[in-house]
Design a protein around this motif. Structure first.
Motif, mmCIF file in Angstrom:
data_model
loop_
_atom_site.group_PDB
_atom_site.id
_atom_site.type_symbol
_atom_site.label_atom_id
_atom_site.label_comp_id
_atom_site.label_asym_id
_atom_site.label_seq_id
_atom_site.Cartn_x
_atom_site.Cartn_y
_atom_site.Cartn_z
ATOM 1 N N ASP A 109 0.838 -1.200 0.000
ATOM 2 C CA ASP A 109 0.000 0.000 0.000
ATOM 3 C C ASP A 109 0.871 1.247 0.000
ATOM 4 N N LEU A 110 0.263 2.280 -0.501
ATOM 5 C CA LEU A 110 0.978 3.522 -0.782
ATOM 6 C C LEU A 110 1.778 4.011 0.427
ATOM 7 N N LYS A 111 1.177 3.909 1.597
ATOM 8 C CA LYS A 111 1.804 4.479 2.793
ATOM 9 C C LYS A 111 3.084 3.738 3.181
ATOM 10 N N ALA A 112 3.205 2.485 2.736
ATOM 11 C CA ALA A 112 4.384 1.692 3.128
ATOM 12 C C ALA A 112 5.507 1.750 2.092
ATOM 13 N N ARG B 146 8.754 2.911 0.039
ATOM 14 C CA ARG B 146 10.019 3.537 0.404
ATOM 15 C C ARG B 146 10.857 3.728 -0.852
ATOM 16 N N ALA C 155 1.672 10.307 -6.323
ATOM 17 C CA ALA C 155 1.876 9.927 -4.916
ATOM 18 C C ALA C 155 2.946 8.839 -4.805
ATOM 19 N N THR D 263 7.070 9.199 -3.129
ATOM 20 C CA THR D 263 7.682 8.384 -2.063
ATOM 21 C C THR D 263 9.109 7.966 -2.425
#
Ligand SMILES: [Mn+2]
Length: 347
Positions: A38-41, A43, A133, A137
């Motif tokens: 998922d996007l939040k993870a 790196r 997005a 990241t």
């Protein structure tokens, strides 16, 4: 002696990835059977795969909406293949070079971006925001189309995401395609469809048309299109030039020259750059195109250059009865990832 009747391969490991090879027709077909992410993870250094199941802007035969699913299905083969060598090591038969593909290579599948089939503006905004997005990241967007229109919002989002992480970075755009996709306003389809992508990309702020490279084209171009290409200083490596000089030499030289001007590359591959003898599963009918091998050579060249995002579009599994096109697409992406990893290790 092991009782072969009970010597079954192991089940999935704790992280969801199978620890032993599965038959490639088994299991859930994420890209190369890598874990969902998922996007939040995300790196920096990770590769984030996502699909765009959208073909409502195709001016030829529809079906690329099934592209992401088809490519994922065929890509499971390479997971099986890699896990089937006891020491996870292979040797390139032609070069004798060792090829490794570490289990730990950080690739995740984010699924498909949200699309709105009858709302192009909303779909475009969704694609651009998602690509942007991911790029912001520091991860590498690996995009499964979709008809070729989708590359336009992808590039738009990529430029925005890059401006956040690498302000001032200059971007080159590479278009591997049998066609120029450079219509300004097609009398039937209008200004926004899969045949105008290069034109629309060339108008994006933050990208200089002179930093655009087109590879693999042949056939006829409209006079207006031709003049636009020439006056904007784009580089064209035709199908004929690829045949005469070889993909490796022709593409490497063009990319090396482009990379003197730019910092990173966005690569867009239309599967119809390959002749329909190899790749029938696409909207357009292309009789005079690359051989499959020349696409593999192209991705190897890309792997040696600073590619920061890549899409592969126009795979339409509904015209692909022998599944050659989905395999071609999956193998090209697999080979790009392997070669890029090897090139990074060599640096
Ligand atoms: Mn195209």
């Amino acid at each position: 002696m092991t009782d072969w009747r009970y010597a079954q391969p192991g089940a999935a490991g704790g992280d969801g990835a199978p620890t032993r090879p599965q038959a490639y027709h088994a299991g859930v077909a994420t890209f190369m059977r890598r874990p969902m992410g998922d996007l939040k993870a995300l790196r920096p250094g990770m590769t984030a795969v996502f699909g765009i199941p959208y073909d409502y802007t195709s001016g030829s035969r529809p079906g690329a909406r099934w592209g992401p699913r088809g490519i994922r299905q065929s890509s499971a083969y390479f997971d099986y293949f890699l896990r089937s060598s006891p020491d996870a090591s292979y040797v390139d038969i032609e070069t004798g070079r060792e090829v490794r593909f570490p289990e730990t290579l950080p690739i995740v599948d984010l699924g498909d971006v949200e699309i709105f089939p009858t709302d192009l503006a909303r779909t475009s905004a969704s694609i651009a925001a998602f690509t942007g997005a991911i790029t912001a990241t520091g991860a590498f967007p690996l995009i499964l189309g979709g008809d070729h229109y989708v590359s336009y919002p992808c590039v738009e989002g990529f430029l925005q995401g890059l401006a956040a992480t690498r302000p001032g970075a200059r971007v080159g755009y590479v278009h591997l395609d049998n066609h120029l996709d450079m219509f300004d306003a097609n009398p039937v389809w209008g200004p926004v469809y899969h045949g105008s992508t290069v034109r629309r990309v060339s108008e994006l702020p933050g990208l200089d048309p002179a930093d655009m490279l087109l590879v693999g084209q042949t056939g006829l171009a409209g006079r207006e299109t031709w003049d636009y290409l020439r006056t904007r200083g784009m580089t064209l490596v035709t199908l004929g030039e690829v045949r005469r000089r070889g993909m490796d030499a022709a593409l490497d030289e063009a990319l090396t020259r482009l990379c003197r001007r730019v910092d990173v590359l966005y690569v867009s591959i239309d599967i119809d750059v390959v002749a329909c003898a190899y790749a029938p599963g696409t909207g357009g009918v292309v009789l005079d195109g690359l051989e499959a091998r020349q696409l593999f050579e192209a991705v190897s060249v890309f792997a040696r250059h600073p590619v920061a995002a890549l899409d592969l579009v126009e795979v339409a599994p509904n015209y692909d009865p022998a599944e050659t096109t989905i395999r071609l697409a999956a193998q090209a992406l697999f080979q790009f990832l392997v070669e890029r990893d090897a090139a990074a290790g060599a640096r």
